[in-house]
Enzyme design. Structure first.
Site, mmCIF file in Angstrom:
data_model
loop_
_atom_site.group_PDB
_atom_site.id
_atom_site.type_symbol
_atom_site.label_atom_id
_atom_site.label_comp_id
_atom_site.label_asym_id
_atom_site.label_seq_id
_atom_site.Cartn_x
_atom_site.Cartn_y
_atom_site.Cartn_z
ATOM 1 C CE LYS A 23 16.695 -48.113 -35.288
ATOM 2 N NZ LYS A 23 17.905 -47.997 -36.123
ATOM 3 N N GLY A 24 11.235 -44.007 -34.967
ATOM 4 C CA GLY A 24 10.803 -42.649 -35.278
ATOM 5 C C GLY A 24 10.027 -41.960 -34.173
ATOM 6 C CG ASP B 265 7.452 -41.596 -37.004
ATOM 7 O OD1 ASP B 265 6.397 -42.209 -37.273
ATOM 8 O OD2 ASP B 265 8.566 -41.968 -37.400
ATOM 9 C CG ASP C 185 4.275 -41.114 -46.090
ATOM 10 O OD1 ASP C 185 3.541 -41.152 -47.095
ATOM 11 O OD2 ASP C 185 5.417 -40.637 -46.132
ATOM 12 C CE LYS D 34 5.340 -37.215 -45.614
ATOM 13 N NZ LYS D 34 6.338 -38.009 -46.373
ATOM 14 C CB VAL E 58 9.365 -34.516 -43.465
ATOM 15 C CG1 VAL E 58 8.554 -33.591 -44.348
ATOM 16 C CG2 VAL E 58 8.479 -35.596 -42.850
ATOM 17 N NE ARG F 199 16.406 -43.049 -36.584
ATOM 18 C CZ ARG F 199 15.323 -43.561 -37.182
ATOM 19 N NH1 ARG F 199 14.153 -42.970 -37.059
ATOM 20 N NH2 ARG F 199 15.406 -44.652 -37.913
HETATM 21 P P1 XMP Z 1 3.491 -45.321 -43.676
HETATM 22 O O1 XMP Z 1 3.705 -44.914 -45.107
HETATM 23 O O2 XMP Z 1 3.292 -46.796 -43.560
HETATM 24 O O3 XMP Z 1 4.835 -44.938 -42.914
HETATM 25 O O4 XMP Z 1 2.374 -44.516 -43.056
HETATM 26 C C1 XMP Z 1 5.536 -45.850 -42.132
HETATM 27 C C2 XMP Z 1 6.710 -45.260 -41.421
HETATM 28 O O5 XMP Z 1 7.642 -44.794 -42.373
HETATM 29 C C3 XMP Z 1 8.328 -43.684 -41.871
HETATM 30 N N1 XMP Z 1 8.062 -42.505 -42.711
HETATM 31 C C4 XMP Z 1 8.928 -41.504 -42.890
HETATM 32 N N2 XMP Z 1 10.170 -41.327 -42.422
HETATM 33 N N3 XMP Z 1 10.269 -39.255 -43.537
HETATM 34 C C5 XMP Z 1 10.836 -40.193 -42.740
HETATM 35 O O6 XMP Z 1 11.964 -39.979 -42.297
HETATM 36 C C6 XMP Z 1 9.018 -39.354 -44.065
HETATM 37 O O7 XMP Z 1 8.558 -38.466 -44.777
HETATM 38 C C7 XMP Z 1 8.318 -40.564 -43.728
HETATM 39 N N4 XMP Z 1 7.101 -41.028 -44.052
HETATM 40 C C8 XMP Z 1 6.978 -42.221 -43.412
HETATM 41 C C9 XMP Z 1 7.804 -43.448 -40.486
HETATM 42 O O8 XMP Z 1 8.602 -44.075 -39.510
HETATM 43 C C10 XMP Z 1 6.427 -44.073 -40.534
HETATM 44 O O9 XMP Z 1 5.984 -44.437 -39.254
HETATM 45 MG MG MG Z 2 7.363 -44.833 -37.594
#
Ligand code: XMP
Ligand code: MG
Length: 183
Positions: free
Chosen positions: A47-48, A104, A107, A135, A157, A169
């Site tokens: 949903k992000g 979104d 990470d 990041k 975040v 959100r």
């Molecule tokens: P990765 O680590 O696989 O991230 O690149 C996958 C999904 O995890 C969520 N995500 C976050 N959500 N704060 C959040 O609220 C964060 O700092 C964060 N880092 C990762 C996000 O949906 C990303 O697509």
């Molecule tokens: Mg996401």
């Protein structure tokens, strides 16, 4: 809501709504130029990516169809598992499409890495990535994202579509959550 409305839950603001909009407008100009005359498909990851997709698509001058995918995410934790499950698949065949994945945040990059490899098997003409946030110090796999809004530190975040246990959100700004909220 704005960061000031929930300041006790926040450590600090990283990107304001205004900064995000200005940056998305710049990225939209690049995408307009790069995809002119091409059969583009924007793919959002639920949903992000809802907020970034909604704002980004309206900055575009080209007409870009959208489709959505839902994959397993962090749940109520703050760490990526790297295990990806498709919860809702795309409605559109990718054959011959120039796919732009709208995310979104990158990470660890594990989710996107899995998705990109998966999309390659579906016959897209090209696949690129637009991420509102990245990041760089947290990335565990190399993701070659062509369009990136802001590079940020590795803190967890929230806001602008990003949640902690489905909260925050709707925060317009991107902020670092105060540790007392999740510890
Ligand atoms: P990765 O680590 O696989 O991230 O690149 C996958 C999904 O995890 C969520 N995500 C976050 N959500 N704060 C959040 O609220 C964060 O700092 C964060 N880092 C990762 C996000 O949906 C990303 O697509
Ligand atoms: Mg996401």
């Amino acid at each position: 809501m704005r960061a000031a409305d929930i300041e006790n839950d926040l450590d600090r603001v990283l990107v304001t709504e205004e900064q995000m909009h200005d940056r998305l407008a710049e990225l939209a100009k690049q995408v307009d130029a790069d995809y002119a005359g091409k059969d583009i498909l924007l793919v959002g990851v639920l949903k992000g990516a809802v907020m970034v997709m909604a704002d980004f698509v309206r900055h575009l001058q080209i007409d870009a169809p959208m489709d959505w995918m839902a994959v397993s995410s962090y749940g109520a934790s703050t760490k990526s598992s790297g295990v990806v499950q498709i919860r809702k698949d795309l409605d559109t065949p990718l054959e011959g499409k120039h796919v732009l994945v709208v995310e979104d945040i990158i990470d660890s990059g594990l989710t996107l890495n899995w998705l990109l490899e998966h999309f390659e098997t579906r016959g897209a003409a090209s696949i690129e990535v637009l991420a509102a946030l990245r990041k760089p110090d947290a990335m565990k796999v190399e993701i070659d994202a062509k369009y990136v809004g802001f590079d940020i530190p590795s803190d967890f975040v929230i806001g602008y579509g990003l949640d902690y246990a489905e909260r925050y959100r709707g925060l317009r700004d991107v902020a670092v959550l105060a540790p007392h909220v999740y510890s």
